[in-house]
Scaffold this motif. Structure first.
Motif, PDB file in Angstrom:
ATOM      1  N   LYS A 203     112.845  35.596  76.926  1.00  0.00           N
ATOM      2  CA  LYS A 203     112.088  34.740  76.012  1.00  0.00           C
ATOM      3  C   LYS A 203     111.523  33.520  76.736  1.00  0.00           C
ATOM      4  O   LYS A 203     110.403  33.084  76.467  1.00  0.00           O
ATOM      5  CB  LYS A 203     112.970  34.319  74.854  1.00  0.00           C
ATOM      6  N   VAL A 204     112.304  33.001  77.690  1.00  0.00           N
ATOM      7  CA  VAL A 204     111.803  31.895  78.505  1.00  0.00           C
ATOM      8  C   VAL A 204     110.612  32.365  79.329  1.00  0.00           C
ATOM      9  O   VAL A 204     109.612  31.661  79.480  1.00  0.00           O
ATOM     10  CB  VAL A 204     112.914  31.355  79.434  1.00  0.00           C
ATOM     11  N   LEU A 205     110.734  33.586  79.860  1.00  0.00           N
ATOM     12  CA  LEU A 205     109.639  34.158  80.639  1.00  0.00           C
ATOM     13  C   LEU A 205     108.389  34.327  79.780  1.00  0.00           C
ATOM     14  O   LEU A 205     107.273  34.023  80.231  1.00  0.00           O
ATOM     15  CB  LEU A 205     110.061  35.510  81.212  1.00  0.00           C
ATOM     16  N   ALA A 206     108.545  34.791  78.553  1.00  0.00           N
ATOM     17  CA  ALA A 206     107.406  34.985  77.655  1.00  0.00           C
ATOM     18  C   ALA A 206     106.689  33.658  77.393  1.00  0.00           C
ATOM     19  O   ALA A 206     105.453  33.598  77.400  1.00  0.00           O
ATOM     20  CB  ALA A 206     107.872  35.603  76.339  1.00  0.00           C
ATOM     21  N   ILE A 207     107.473  32.603  77.173  1.00  0.00           N
ATOM     22  CA  ILE A 207     106.870  31.283  76.944  1.00  0.00           C
ATOM     23  C   ILE A 207     106.190  30.784  78.215  1.00  0.00           C
ATOM     24  O   ILE A 207     105.074  30.248  78.176  1.00  0.00           O
ATOM     25  CB  ILE A 207     107.941  30.280  76.479  1.00  0.00           C
ATOM     26  N   GLY A 208     106.858  30.979  79.349  1.00  0.00           N
ATOM     27  CA  GLY A 208     106.290  30.522  80.616  1.00  0.00           C
ATOM     28  C   GLY A 208     104.977  31.216  80.946  1.00  0.00           C
ATOM     29  O   GLY A 208     104.015  30.574  81.396  1.00  0.00           O
ATOM     30  N   ILE A 209     104.920  32.524  80.731  1.00  0.00           N
ATOM     31  CA  ILE A 209     103.687  33.269  80.999  1.00  0.00           C
ATOM     32  C   ILE A 209     102.570  32.815  80.071  1.00  0.00           C
ATOM     33  O   ILE A 209     101.418  32.655  80.492  1.00  0.00           O
ATOM     34  CB  ILE A 209     103.945  34.782  80.855  1.00  0.00           C
ATOM     35  N   ALA A 210     102.887  32.577  78.806  1.00  0.00           N
ATOM     36  CA  ALA A 210     101.875  32.109  77.857  1.00  0.00           C
ATOM     37  C   ALA A 210     101.327  30.747  78.270  1.00  0.00           C
ATOM     38  O   ALA A 210     100.114  30.508  78.198  1.00  0.00           O
ATOM     39  CB  ALA A 210     102.462  32.051  76.452  1.00  0.00           C
TER      40      ALA A 210
END
Length: 260
Positions: A203-210
Protein backbone atom coordinates in the motif's frame (compact mmCIF):
# COMPACT_ATOMS: atom_id res chain seq x y z
CA UNK A 1 -9.98 -10.50 -28.94
CA UNK A 2 -7.17 -8.98 -30.97
CA UNK A 3 -4.34 -11.36 -30.10
CA UNK A 4 -2.24 -9.63 -32.75
CA UNK A 5 -1.64 -7.00 -30.09
CA UNK A 6 0.66 -9.49 -28.33
CA UNK A 7 2.74 -9.85 -31.50
CA UNK A 8 3.01 -6.06 -31.69
CA UNK A 9 4.72 -6.12 -28.29
CA UNK A 10 7.84 -7.08 -30.21
CA UNK A 11 7.59 -4.04 -32.48
CA UNK A 12 9.79 -1.32 -30.93
CA UNK A 13 7.56 1.57 -32.03
CA UNK A 14 4.38 -0.10 -30.81
CA UNK A 15 5.97 -1.08 -27.52
CA UNK A 16 7.65 2.21 -26.67
CA UNK A 17 5.51 4.88 -28.35
CA UNK A 18 2.05 3.43 -27.65
CA UNK A 19 2.13 0.76 -24.97
CA UNK A 20 4.54 2.63 -22.66
CA UNK A 21 2.22 5.68 -22.28
CA UNK A 22 -0.66 3.29 -21.60
CA UNK A 23 1.36 1.54 -18.90
CA UNK A 24 2.22 4.87 -17.28
CA UNK A 25 -1.45 5.78 -17.13
CA UNK A 26 -2.67 2.39 -15.87
CA UNK A 27 0.22 1.62 -13.50
CA UNK A 28 -1.25 3.30 -10.38
CA UNK A 29 -4.53 1.43 -10.88
CA UNK A 30 -2.80 -1.92 -11.36
CA UNK A 31 -0.51 -1.44 -8.34
CA UNK A 32 -3.42 -0.26 -6.19
CA UNK A 33 -5.52 -3.28 -7.19
CA UNK A 34 -2.63 -5.55 -6.28
CA UNK A 35 -2.06 -3.82 -2.95
CA UNK A 36 -5.66 -3.83 -1.76
CA UNK A 37 -6.88 -6.99 -3.48
CA UNK A 38 -3.81 -9.26 -3.74
CA UNK A 39 -5.95 -12.24 -4.68
CA UNK A 40 -6.63 -10.57 -8.05
CA UNK A 41 -3.07 -11.30 -9.15
CA UNK A 42 -2.50 -14.51 -7.23
CA UNK A 43 -3.53 -18.12 -7.42
CA UNK A 44 -6.61 -18.99 -9.44
CA UNK A 45 -7.38 -15.32 -10.08
CA UNK A 46 -4.02 -14.62 -11.74
CA UNK A 47 -5.22 -15.46 -15.25
CA UNK A 48 -8.38 -13.33 -15.08
CA UNK A 49 -6.50 -10.46 -13.41
CA UNK A 50 -3.78 -10.55 -16.07
CA UNK A 51 -6.34 -10.65 -18.88
CA UNK A 52 -8.15 -7.65 -17.40
CA UNK A 53 -4.87 -5.74 -17.16
CA UNK A 54 -3.98 -6.75 -20.73
CA UNK A 55 -7.32 -5.53 -22.08
CA UNK A 56 -7.06 -2.27 -20.17
CA UNK A 57 -3.56 -1.54 -21.44
CA UNK A 58 -4.52 -2.51 -25.02
CA UNK A 59 -7.47 -0.12 -24.97
CA UNK A 60 -5.47 2.71 -23.41
CA UNK A 61 -2.66 2.18 -25.95
CA UNK A 62 -5.15 2.70 -28.76
CA UNK A 63 -6.61 5.76 -27.03
CA UNK A 64 -3.11 7.14 -26.48
CA UNK A 65 -2.28 6.81 -30.16
CA UNK A 66 -5.55 8.51 -31.15
CA UNK A 67 -5.09 11.26 -28.55
CA UNK A 68 -1.55 11.90 -29.76
CA UNK A 69 -2.73 12.19 -33.35
CA UNK A 70 -5.52 14.59 -32.34
CA UNK A 71 -3.23 16.91 -30.40
CA UNK A 72 -0.52 16.95 -33.08
CA UNK A 73 -2.11 19.53 -35.42
CA UNK A 74 -2.62 21.90 -32.50
CA UNK A 75 1.01 21.52 -31.47
CA UNK A 76 2.26 22.12 -35.00
CA UNK A 77 0.09 25.21 -35.31
CA UNK A 78 1.45 26.67 -32.07
CA UNK A 79 5.04 26.00 -33.22
CA UNK A 80 4.52 27.61 -36.62
CA UNK A 81 4.34 24.43 -38.71
CA UNK A 82 5.61 20.89 -38.76
CA UNK A 83 9.24 20.74 -37.54
CA UNK A 84 10.56 19.28 -40.81
CA UNK A 85 8.84 21.97 -42.86
CA UNK A 86 10.12 24.68 -40.55
CA UNK A 87 13.70 23.42 -40.87
CA UNK A 88 13.46 23.46 -44.67
CA UNK A 89 12.22 27.04 -44.86
CA UNK A 90 14.78 29.55 -46.07
CA UNK A 91 13.64 32.05 -43.43
CA UNK A 92 14.31 29.57 -40.60
CA UNK A 93 17.82 29.86 -39.15
CA UNK A 94 17.93 26.61 -37.17
CA UNK A 95 20.00 24.89 -39.86
CA UNK A 96 23.00 26.69 -41.26
CA UNK A 97 22.60 27.89 -44.85
CA UNK A 98 25.08 25.43 -46.32
CA UNK A 99 23.37 22.40 -44.76
CA UNK A 100 19.92 23.65 -45.72
CA UNK A 101 20.89 24.20 -49.36
CA UNK A 102 22.54 20.77 -49.52
CA UNK A 103 19.36 19.11 -48.23
CA UNK A 104 17.30 21.12 -50.72
CA UNK A 105 19.57 19.97 -53.54
CA UNK A 106 19.46 16.32 -52.48
CA UNK A 107 15.68 16.29 -52.15
CA UNK A 108 15.26 18.18 -55.42
CA UNK A 109 17.41 15.62 -57.22
CA UNK A 110 15.79 12.54 -55.71
CA UNK A 111 12.09 13.31 -55.29
CA UNK A 112 10.34 12.76 -58.65
CA UNK A 113 8.46 15.69 -60.12
CA UNK A 114 9.33 18.22 -57.46
CA UNK A 115 11.17 21.52 -57.42
CA UNK A 116 12.30 22.87 -54.07
CA UNK A 117 11.41 26.57 -53.70
CA UNK A 118 14.07 29.21 -53.79
CA UNK A 119 14.12 31.92 -51.14
CA UNK A 120 12.29 34.19 -53.58
CA UNK A 121 9.66 31.52 -54.30
CA UNK A 122 9.11 31.00 -50.60
CA UNK A 123 8.79 34.73 -49.90
CA UNK A 124 6.33 35.13 -52.77
CA UNK A 125 4.11 32.18 -51.79
CA UNK A 126 4.86 30.74 -48.33
CA UNK A 127 1.88 28.37 -48.33
CA UNK A 128 2.80 26.89 -51.70
CA UNK A 129 6.39 26.47 -50.54
CA UNK A 130 5.23 24.63 -47.41
CA UNK A 131 3.17 22.26 -49.57
CA UNK A 132 6.27 21.39 -51.58
CA UNK A 133 8.30 20.84 -48.40
CA UNK A 134 5.56 18.62 -46.99
CA UNK A 135 5.49 16.54 -50.18
CA UNK A 136 9.26 16.11 -50.13
CA UNK A 137 9.19 15.08 -46.47
CA UNK A 138 6.41 12.56 -47.12
CA UNK A 139 8.62 10.99 -49.80
CA UNK A 140 11.61 10.99 -47.44
CA UNK A 141 9.65 9.49 -44.56
CA UNK A 142 8.46 6.57 -46.66
CA UNK A 143 11.99 5.78 -47.78
CA UNK A 144 13.54 5.81 -44.33
CA UNK A 145 11.22 3.30 -42.66
CA UNK A 146 13.66 0.39 -42.88
CA UNK A 147 15.03 0.11 -39.35
CA UNK A 148 18.25 -1.68 -40.30
CA UNK A 149 19.26 1.06 -42.72
CA UNK A 150 17.97 4.04 -40.73
CA UNK A 151 18.10 3.00 -37.03
CA UNK A 152 18.63 6.55 -35.74
CA UNK A 153 15.56 7.81 -37.59
CA UNK A 154 13.51 5.05 -35.96
CA UNK A 155 14.94 5.85 -32.53
CA UNK A 156 14.03 9.53 -32.76
CA UNK A 157 10.62 8.71 -34.23
CA UNK A 158 9.91 6.41 -31.28
CA UNK A 159 11.00 9.12 -28.86
CA UNK A 160 8.69 11.65 -30.47
CA UNK A 161 5.80 9.19 -30.68
CA UNK A 162 6.15 8.35 -26.99
CA UNK A 163 6.16 11.98 -25.90
CA UNK A 164 3.34 13.01 -28.23
CA UNK A 165 1.08 10.15 -27.15
CA UNK A 166 1.95 10.67 -23.48
CA UNK A 167 1.08 14.35 -23.82
CA UNK A 168 -2.13 13.41 -25.60
CA UNK A 169 -3.43 11.43 -22.59
CA UNK A 170 -2.00 13.78 -19.98
CA UNK A 171 -5.36 15.17 -18.86
CA UNK A 172 -6.97 11.76 -18.42
CA UNK A 173 -3.83 10.36 -16.78
CA UNK A 174 -3.81 13.19 -14.23
CA UNK A 175 -7.38 12.39 -13.21
CA UNK A 176 -6.61 8.66 -12.96
CA UNK A 177 -3.45 9.27 -10.92
CA UNK A 178 -5.01 11.83 -8.59
CA UNK A 179 -8.09 9.67 -8.12
CA UNK A 180 -5.99 6.60 -7.33
CA UNK A 181 -3.85 8.57 -4.89
CA UNK A 182 -6.90 9.98 -3.13
CA UNK A 183 -8.53 6.57 -2.86
CA UNK A 184 -5.36 5.07 -1.40
CA UNK A 185 -4.99 7.83 1.18
CA UNK A 186 -8.68 7.70 2.17
CA UNK A 187 -8.61 3.89 2.39
CA UNK A 188 -5.46 3.89 4.54
CA UNK A 189 -6.98 6.51 6.86
CA UNK A 190 -10.20 4.54 7.10
CA UNK A 191 -8.50 1.24 7.94
CA UNK A 192 -5.56 2.21 10.20
CA UNK A 193 -6.18 5.83 11.11
CA UNK A 194 -3.01 7.55 12.24
CA UNK A 195 -1.21 4.31 13.03
CA UNK A 196 0.94 4.39 9.90
CA UNK A 197 3.13 1.53 11.12
CA UNK A 198 0.26 -0.82 10.23
CA UNK A 199 0.24 0.22 6.57
CA UNK A 200 1.54 -2.68 4.48
CA UNK A 201 4.48 -2.26 2.10
CA UNK A 202 2.34 -2.82 -1.05
CA UNK A 203 0.00 0.00 0.00
CA UNK A 204 2.93 2.31 0.69
CA UNK A 205 4.29 1.38 -2.72
CA UNK A 206 0.94 2.16 -4.37
CA UNK A 207 0.88 5.62 -2.78
CA UNK A 208 4.52 6.23 -3.65
CA UNK A 209 4.03 5.30 -7.30
CA UNK A 210 0.96 7.53 -7.55
CA UNK A 211 2.90 10.47 -6.08
CA UNK A 212 5.85 9.88 -8.43
CA UNK A 213 3.60 9.63 -11.48
CA UNK A 214 1.70 12.74 -10.44
CA UNK A 215 5.01 14.61 -10.40
CA UNK A 216 5.83 13.12 -13.81
CA UNK A 217 2.55 14.16 -15.44
CA UNK A 218 2.62 17.66 -13.93
CA UNK A 219 6.32 18.48 -14.00
CA UNK A 220 7.65 16.79 -17.14
CA UNK A 221 4.85 16.13 -19.62
CA UNK A 222 4.60 19.56 -21.22
CA UNK A 223 4.41 20.96 -24.73
CA UNK A 224 8.09 21.91 -24.64
CA UNK A 225 8.95 18.28 -23.80
CA UNK A 226 7.14 17.11 -26.93
CA UNK A 227 8.62 19.88 -29.07
CA UNK A 228 12.16 18.89 -28.12
CA UNK A 229 11.59 15.34 -29.35
CA UNK A 230 9.76 16.51 -32.48
CA UNK A 231 12.67 18.64 -33.61
CA UNK A 232 15.18 15.93 -32.73
CA UNK A 233 13.27 13.59 -35.04
CA UNK A 234 13.06 16.28 -37.75
CA UNK A 235 16.83 16.84 -37.62
CA UNK A 236 17.52 13.10 -37.82
CA UNK A 237 15.07 12.59 -40.70
CA UNK A 238 16.63 15.37 -42.75
CA UNK A 239 20.11 14.07 -41.96
CA UNK A 240 19.09 10.84 -43.72
CA UNK A 241 19.30 12.76 -47.00
CA UNK A 242 23.07 12.18 -46.83
CA UNK A 243 22.68 8.42 -46.40
CA UNK A 244 23.93 6.21 -49.26
CA UNK A 245 20.96 3.94 -48.57
CA UNK A 246 18.62 6.75 -49.56
CA UNK A 247 20.43 7.11 -52.87
CA UNK A 248 19.96 3.37 -53.45
CA UNK A 249 16.25 3.57 -52.64
CA UNK A 250 15.82 6.57 -54.92
CA UNK A 251 17.57 5.10 -57.95
CA UNK A 252 15.40 3.75 -60.83
CA UNK A 253 17.29 0.44 -60.64
CA UNK A 254 16.46 0.01 -56.95
CA UNK A 255 12.81 0.86 -57.50
CA UNK A 256 12.53 -1.63 -60.37
CA UNK A 257 14.17 -4.38 -58.31
CA UNK A 258 11.86 -3.76 -55.37
CA UNK A 259 8.78 -3.87 -57.58
CA UNK A 260 9.88 -7.13 -59.13
Amino acid sequence: MDWGWIARLFDPYERQARIAPALLMSLPVIVTAGAWFPAVFAGAQLASGSIAAYLGIAIIATLARDAGKRVEPTLFKSWGGTPTTMLLRHLDSTLDVTTKLRIHALLGARVPGIHLPTAEDEARSPEAADEVYASAIAWLRERTREAKKFPLVLTENIGYGFRRNTFGIRGAALWVTMGTLALNIISVGWTVGLNLSQVSAPKVLAIGIAVALLAFWIGLVRESWVKEAAFAYAHRLLAACDSPFLAENASPKARTKKTA
